[in-house]
Design a protein around this motif. Structure first.
Motif, PDB file in Angstrom:
ATOM      1  N   LEU A  55      10.368   1.580  -2.879  1.00 16.51           N
ATOM      2  CA  LEU A  55      10.435   1.306  -1.445  1.00 16.51           C
ATOM      3  C   LEU A  55      11.186   0.008  -1.206  1.00 16.51           C
ATOM      4  CD1 LEU A  55       9.541   1.979   1.476  1.00 16.51           C
ATOM      5  CD2 LEU A  55       7.443   0.707   1.005  1.00 16.51           C
ATOM      6  N   HIS A  56      12.243   0.076  -0.401  1.00 18.45           N
ATOM      7  CA  HIS A  56      13.021  -1.117  -0.083  1.00 18.45           C
ATOM      8  C   HIS A  56      12.609  -1.735   1.245  1.00 18.45           C
ATOM      9  CE1 HIS A  56      16.232  -1.717  -3.091  1.00 18.45           C
ATOM     10  NE2 HIS A  56      15.860  -0.502  -3.433  1.00 18.45           N
ATOM     11  N   GLU A  57      12.392  -0.888   2.233  1.00 13.73           N
ATOM     12  CA  GLU A  57      12.069  -1.394   3.568  1.00 13.73           C
ATOM     13  C   GLU A  57      11.321  -0.333   4.342  1.00 13.73           C
ATOM     14  OE1 GLU A  57      11.306  -3.973   5.836  1.00 13.73           O
ATOM     15  OE2 GLU A  57      13.088  -4.769   4.821  1.00 13.73           O
ATOM     16  N   PHE A  58      10.536  -0.788   5.298  1.00 15.53           N
ATOM     17  CA  PHE A  58       9.901   0.126   6.239  1.00 15.53           C
ATOM     18  C   PHE A  58       9.770  -0.599   7.556  1.00 15.53           C
ATOM     19  CE2 PHE A  58       6.264  -2.423   5.435  1.00 15.53           C
ATOM     20  CZ  PHE A  58       5.413  -2.230   6.509  1.00 15.53           C
ATOM     21  N   ILE A  59       9.765   0.167   8.628  1.00  7.94           N
ATOM     22  CA  ILE A  59       9.485  -0.391   9.949  1.00  7.94           C
ATOM     23  C   ILE A  59       8.509   0.539  10.636  1.00  7.94           C
ATOM     24  CG2 ILE A  59      11.676  -1.605  10.219  1.00  7.94           C
ATOM     25  CD1 ILE A  59      12.540   0.691  12.138  1.00  7.94           C
ATOM     26  N   GLU A  60       7.728  -0.013  11.530  1.00  8.97           N
ATOM     27  CA  GLU A  60       6.832   0.825  12.320  1.00  8.97           C
ATOM     28  C   GLU A  60       7.631   1.390  13.477  1.00  8.97           C
ATOM     29  OE1 GLU A  60       2.532   0.621  14.613  1.00  8.97           O
ATOM     30  OE2 GLU A  60       3.128  -1.030  13.305  1.00  8.97           O
ATOM     31  N   VAL A  61       7.451   2.682  13.713  1.00  6.82           N
ATOM     32  CA  VAL A  61       8.118   3.356  14.829  1.00  6.82           C
ATOM     33  C   VAL A  61       7.073   4.043  15.681  1.00  6.82           C
ATOM     34  CG1 VAL A  61      10.360   3.669  13.707  1.00  6.82           C
ATOM     35  CG2 VAL A  61       8.598   5.401  13.420  1.00  6.82           C
ATOM     36  N   GLU A  62       7.458   4.337  16.888  1.00  6.38           N
ATOM     37  CA  GLU A  62       6.552   4.985  17.831  1.00  6.38           C
ATOM     38  C   GLU A  62       6.234   6.390  17.351  1.00  6.38           C
ATOM     39  OE1 GLU A  62       4.084   4.781  20.939  1.00  6.38           O
ATOM     40  OE2 GLU A  62       5.455   3.154  20.426  1.00  6.38           O
ATOM     41  N   GLY A  63       4.965   6.696  17.283  1.00  4.54           N
ATOM     42  CA  GLY A  63       4.525   8.028  16.867  1.00  4.54           C
ATOM     43  C   GLY A  63       3.826   8.719  18.014  1.00  4.54           C
ATOM     44  N   SER A  64       3.414   9.924  17.763  1.00  2.50           N
ATOM     45  CA  SER A  64       2.695  10.657  18.805  1.00  2.50           C
ATOM     46  C   SER A  64       1.209  10.323  18.733  1.00  2.50           C
ATOM     47  CB  SER A  64       2.910  12.160  18.629  1.00  2.50           C
ATOM     48  OG  SER A  64       2.443  12.562  17.368  1.00  2.50           O
ATOM     49  N   GLY A  65       0.616  10.081  19.857  1.00  2.00           N
ATOM     50  CA  GLY A  65      -0.824   9.797  19.908  1.00  2.00           C
ATOM     51  C   GLY A  65      -1.171   8.440  19.317  1.00  2.00           C
ATOM     52  N   THR A  66      -2.293   8.396  18.614  1.00  2.00           N
ATOM     53  CA  THR A  66      -2.783   7.123  18.072  1.00  2.00           C
ATOM     54  C   THR A  66      -2.359   6.900  16.620  1.00  2.00           C
ATOM     55  OG1 THR A  66      -4.831   8.191  17.366  1.00  2.00           O
ATOM     56  CG2 THR A  66      -4.814   7.192  19.563  1.00  2.00           C
ATOM     57  N   GLU A  67      -1.641   7.855  16.043  1.00  2.00           N
ATOM     58  CA  GLU A  67      -1.220   7.721  14.652  1.00  2.00           C
ATOM     59  C   GLU A  67      -0.115   6.684  14.524  1.00  2.00           C
ATOM     60  OE1 GLU A  67       0.109  11.662  14.311  1.00  2.00           O
ATOM     61  OE2 GLU A  67      -1.842  12.474  13.788  1.00  2.00           O
ATOM     62  N   ARG A  68      -0.160   5.958  13.431  1.00  2.00           N
ATOM     63  CA  ARG A  68       0.926   5.032  13.134  1.00  2.00           C
ATOM     64  C   ARG A  68       1.979   5.774  12.334  1.00  2.00           C
ATOM     65  NH1 ARG A  68      -1.400  -0.804  11.381  1.00  2.00           N
ATOM     66  NH2 ARG A  68      -0.718  -1.721  13.317  1.00  2.00           N
ATOM     67  N   CYS A  69       3.239   5.476  12.611  1.00  2.00           N
ATOM     68  CA  CYS A  69       4.341   6.089  11.876  1.00  2.00           C
ATOM     69  C   CYS A  69       5.269   5.009  11.367  1.00  2.00           C
ATOM     70  CB  CYS A  69       5.118   7.050  12.774  1.00  2.00           C
ATOM     71  SG  CYS A  69       4.172   8.493  13.242  1.00  2.00           S
ATOM     72  N   TYR A  70       5.813   5.246  10.189  1.00  2.00           N
ATOM     73  CA  TYR A  70       6.732   4.304   9.567  1.00  2.00           C
ATOM     74  C   TYR A  70       8.016   5.022   9.190  1.00  2.00           C
ATOM     75  CZ  TYR A  70       2.355   1.748   8.985  1.00  2.00           C
ATOM     76  OH  TYR A  70       1.153   1.137   9.206  1.00  2.00           O
ATOM     77  N   LEU A  71       9.131   4.338   9.390  1.00  2.00           N
ATOM     78  CA  LEU A  71      10.418   4.814   8.921  1.00  2.00           C
ATOM     79  C   LEU A  71      10.713   4.014   7.665  1.00  2.00           C
ATOM     80  CD1 LEU A  71      12.712   6.740   9.678  1.00  2.00           C
ATOM     81  CD2 LEU A  71      13.764   4.861  10.927  1.00  2.00           C
ATOM     82  N   CYS A  72      10.909   4.710   6.547  1.00  2.00           N
ATOM     83  CA  CYS A  72      11.020   4.054   5.241  1.00  2.00           C
ATOM     84  C   CYS A  72      12.360   4.335   4.590  1.00  2.00           C
ATOM     85  CB  CYS A  72       9.914   4.546   4.310  1.00  2.00           C
ATOM     86  SG  CYS A  72       8.258   4.332   4.957  1.00  2.00           S
ATOM     87  N   ASP A 102       0.828  -1.204   0.000  1.00  2.00           N
ATOM     88  CA  ASP A 102       0.000   0.000   0.000  1.00  2.00           C
ATOM     89  C   ASP A 102       0.868   1.262   0.000  1.00  2.00           C
ATOM     90  OD1 ASP A 102      -2.662   1.009  -0.083  1.00  2.00           O
ATOM     91  OD2 ASP A 102      -2.523   1.532   2.041  1.00  2.00           O
ATOM     92  N   LEU A 103       1.918   1.274   0.811  1.00  2.00           N
ATOM     93  CA  LEU A 103       2.844   2.404   0.828  1.00  2.00           C
ATOM     94  C   LEU A 103       3.481   2.603  -0.547  1.00  2.00           C
ATOM     95  CD1 LEU A 103       4.721   1.962   4.230  1.00  2.00           C
ATOM     96  CD2 LEU A 103       3.591   4.048   3.473  1.00  2.00           C
ATOM     97  N   ALA A 104       3.919   1.509  -1.139  1.00  2.00           N
ATOM     98  CA  ALA A 104       4.571   1.574  -2.450  1.00  2.00           C
ATOM     99  C   ALA A 104       3.616   2.130  -3.502  1.00  2.00           C
ATOM    100  CB  ALA A 104       5.089   0.197  -2.850  1.00  2.00           C
ATOM    101  N   LYS A 105       2.360   1.702  -3.447  1.00  2.00           N
ATOM    102  CA  LYS A 105       1.381   2.115  -4.451  1.00  2.00           C
ATOM    103  C   LYS A 105       0.903   3.553  -4.242  1.00  2.00           C
ATOM    104  CE  LYS A 105      -2.987   0.785  -4.431  1.00  2.00           C
ATOM    105  NZ  LYS A 105      -4.150  -0.077  -4.400  1.00  2.00           N
ATOM    106  N   ARG A 106       0.557   3.900  -3.013  1.00  2.00           N
ATOM    107  CA  ARG A 106      -0.074   5.202  -2.753  1.00  2.00           C
ATOM    108  C   ARG A 106       0.909   6.356  -2.552  1.00  2.00           C
ATOM    109  NH1 ARG A 106      -5.647   4.739  -0.520  1.00  2.00           N
ATOM    110  NH2 ARG A 106      -6.163   2.530  -0.528  1.00  2.00           N
ATOM    111  N   LEU A 107       2.086   6.053  -1.994  1.00  2.00           N
ATOM    112  CA  LEU A 107       2.992   7.144  -1.634  1.00  2.00           C
ATOM    113  C   LEU A 107       4.271   7.155  -2.472  1.00  2.00           C
ATOM    114  CD1 LEU A 107       3.448   9.500   0.387  1.00  2.00           C
ATOM    115  CD2 LEU A 107       4.634   7.859   1.830  1.00  2.00           C
ATOM    116  N   PHE A 108       4.930   6.017  -2.579  1.00  2.00           N
ATOM    117  CA  PHE A 108       6.231   6.001  -3.233  1.00  2.00           C
ATOM    118  C   PHE A 108       6.142   5.886  -4.748  1.00  2.00           C
ATOM    119  CE2 PHE A 108       7.164   4.945   1.133  1.00  2.00           C
ATOM    120  CZ  PHE A 108       8.227   5.788   1.386  1.00  2.00           C
TER     121      PHE A 108
END
Length: 170
Positions: free
Chosen positions: A21-38, A8-14
């Motif tokens: 997109l080679h890799e992504f990991i989920e990282v701690e974000g502020s509040g309830t939002e999900r954040c990814y380091l790509c 989905d990231l590759a299709k919608r954003l990258f």
């Protein structure tokens, strides 16, 4: 699940930005939002590292909130190599502290950046406070199938040890 998010990231954003997109990991974000380091590669073979926020309204939305280039990364500090922790720092012109979803995903991202550096930049990238056994591609623990294969191998070796310890010595 992670392969669906990656797709989905590759299709919608990258894809629209003409990045691979080679890799992504989920990282701690502020509040309830999900954040990814790509980590992605441009058409000009520049390696881009970016922080992406994931929003859920009526449809999935992604927004790049921070962007860096691998050529500007001076060091990745895993904090403590001897403990199982998800914290690490990325040293650019400023130090950015991150908390990955897990220690394994922290290692996955560091391994990816190291491989992308070897492929595209070949610069001296400092990776400190990581256990080199789990960081190197030639290690028995590394895989292209991400962390599941690592976990499977650990379970396999543990079950072998259990079986051997239960066998009578005659």
């Amino acid at each position: 699940m992670s392969s669906l998010v990656k797709e989905d990231l590759a299709k919608r954003l990258f894809g629209p930005r003409r990045l691979r997109l080679h890799e992504f990991i989920e990282v701690e974000g502020s509040g309830t939002e999900r954040c990814y380091l790509c980590a992605a590669v441009t058409k000009n073979e520049e390696v881009e590292i970016c922080m992406v926020k994931h929003f859920r309204d009526r449809e999935e939305k992604y927004e790049v909130v921070e962007k860096w280039f691998l050529k500007d990364l001076e060091m990745i500090d895993g904090k403590e190599a001897d403990t199982d922790n998800p914290y690490f720092d990325m040293h650019f012109h400023k130090v950015y502290s991150m908390e990955a979803y897990s220690c394994a995903s922290k290692y996955t991202f560091a391994r990816t950046l190291s491989n992308l550096n070897d492929t595209y930049l070949k610069k001296d990238l400092k990776i400190v406070n990581f256990d080199s056994t789990y960081l190197n591609d030639d290690s028995i623990w590394s895989s292209n199938n991400r962390d599941c294969l690592v976990l499977m191998r650990i379970c396999f070796y543990a079950s072998n040890l259990l079986c051997l310890s239960l066998c009578p010595l005659s």
